[in-house]
Design a protein around this motif. Structure first.
Motif, PDB file in Angstrom:
ATOM      1  N   ASP A 125       0.809  -0.984  -0.118  1.00 56.08           N
ATOM      2  CA  ASP A 125      -0.081  -0.015  -0.033  1.00 56.08           C
ATOM      3  C   ASP A 125       0.834   1.153  -0.006  1.00 56.08           C
ATOM      4  N   LYS A 128      -1.012   8.237   0.925  1.00 58.25           N
ATOM      5  CA  LYS A 128      -1.388   9.423   0.081  1.00 58.25           C
ATOM      6  C   LYS A 128      -0.632  10.706   0.113  1.00 58.25           C
ATOM      7  N   ARG A 238      -2.656   3.511 -12.242  1.00 61.06           N
ATOM      8  CA  ARG A 238      -3.559   3.266 -11.362  1.00 61.06           C
ATOM      9  C   ARG A 238      -3.088   3.774  -9.660  1.00 61.06           C
ATOM     10  N   THR A 241      -2.889   7.372  -9.604  1.00 63.51           N
ATOM     11  CA  THR A 241      -4.256   7.977  -9.315  1.00 63.51           C
ATOM     12  C   THR A 241      -4.671   7.816  -7.707  1.00 63.51           C
ATOM     13  N   ASP A 242      -4.551   6.451  -7.355  1.00 62.56           N
ATOM     14  CA  ASP A 242      -4.993   6.296  -5.900  1.00 62.56           C
ATOM     15  C   ASP A 242      -4.118   7.025  -4.886  1.00 62.56           C
ATOM     16  N   SER A 260      -3.601  11.823 -14.588  1.00 57.14           N
ATOM     17  CA  SER A 260      -3.808  11.697 -13.071  1.00 57.14           C
ATOM     18  C   SER A 260      -3.610  12.940 -12.222  1.00 57.14           C
TER      19      SER A 260
END
Length: 273
Positions: A125, A128, A238, A241-242, A260
């Motif tokens: 993971d 952010k 992907r 973006t996340d 993105s």
């Protein structure tokens, strides 16, 4: 062993349609570099033997072995007949993080995920990223050209990648080069750490495609915008973006593709379907 020389000259034969002539070419050196923490090797990679301390610190930060440079201590570079050892000692609490993410990556520089112990480690993971700075359309479009102007090793060899730090209104202010794109990025992250520079204050500019591991390293370092001369992979997009990263690809000359989180590019052109 070529020690820490970044390049050397070698003879060759240049074969052309109408002739063959002897030439001497400057080629980049590529040696095995072992990342050694507390006496144990965490990774072995093929790299250009310049800015090795930056490479080792950047690797430790981008792989989560440490979260700040002051968790590393007692650096030394040891030369061996078969390569180099970048040796550090860890603060006690960080030794556990190393054990949790043990890597043995003897393999080609083109693969940034070679030797990871589990698929779960490869799919980790990502945090952010923060809000970060804004860039003008012109800054993003010219970023790879500005980076190209600061690649002395590539000028000599035509065989290395580069990673650069783009600051708003200041251009490319820091560059590192290596035969491997992942190594160049780790060197840049390490150089920023050693100079007390916050990666979140600028964008990273790359001479390569944007792969999963480059996005991972940037997100972990806190980089908010990633610009490249080539394309991202679909999975890298992907992940970016996340994680909240802005990805700009095919940045060449007058334009670029924006994939993105476009809000960091402050004067976007109107979209025409």
């Amino acid at each position: 062993m070529m020690g820490t020389r970044a390049h050397s000259s070698h003879p060759g034969l240049s074969v052309q349609p109408d002739r063959a002539v002897t030439v001497h070419r400057t080629l980049p050196e590529e040696v095995a570099v072992a990342m050694v923490f507390d006496g144990s090797s965490a990774a072995v990679m093929m790299a250009t033997p310049a800015d090795v301390q930056d490479l080792a610190i950047g690797f430790a930060l981008s792989e989560g072995i440490v979260t700040a440079p002051d968790q590393l201590d007692g650096y030394e570079l040891a030369e061996h007949p078969n390569g180099l050892e970048a040796r550090f000692w860890l603060r006690e609490d960080r030794a556990e993080a190393l054990a949790a993410r043990r890597r043995f990556m003897a393999g080609p520089v083109g693969c940034g995920l070679c030797g990871i112990d589990s698929l779960a480690a490869a799919a980790r993971d990502l945090p952010k990223v923060g809000d970060g700075p804004r860039f003008t359309r012109d800054e993003v479009a010219r970023a790879t050209d500005m980076l190209r102007d600061q690649q002395p090793l590539h000028d000599q060899t035509r065989a290395t990648h580069a990673a650069g730090l783009l600051l708003p209104g200041q251009g490319i202010t820091l560059v590192r080069e290596d035969v491997g794109r992942h190594n160049a990025l780790d060197k840049l992250i390490g150089a920023m750490a050693r100079q007390g520079m916050d990666p979140a204050t600028g964008a990273v500019v790359m001479t390569s495609r944007l792969s999963v591991e480059l996005v991972q390293k940037c997100a972990i370092a806190g980089v908010t915008t990633l610009i490249a001369v080539s394309a991202p992979t679909a999975h890298a997009l992907r992940l970016a973006t996340d994680a909240g990263l802005t990805l700009a690809a095919f940045a060449r000359g007058d334009g670029f593709d924006l994939y993105s989180n476009p809000y960091r590019i402050v004067d976007e052109v109107s979209h025409v379907a």
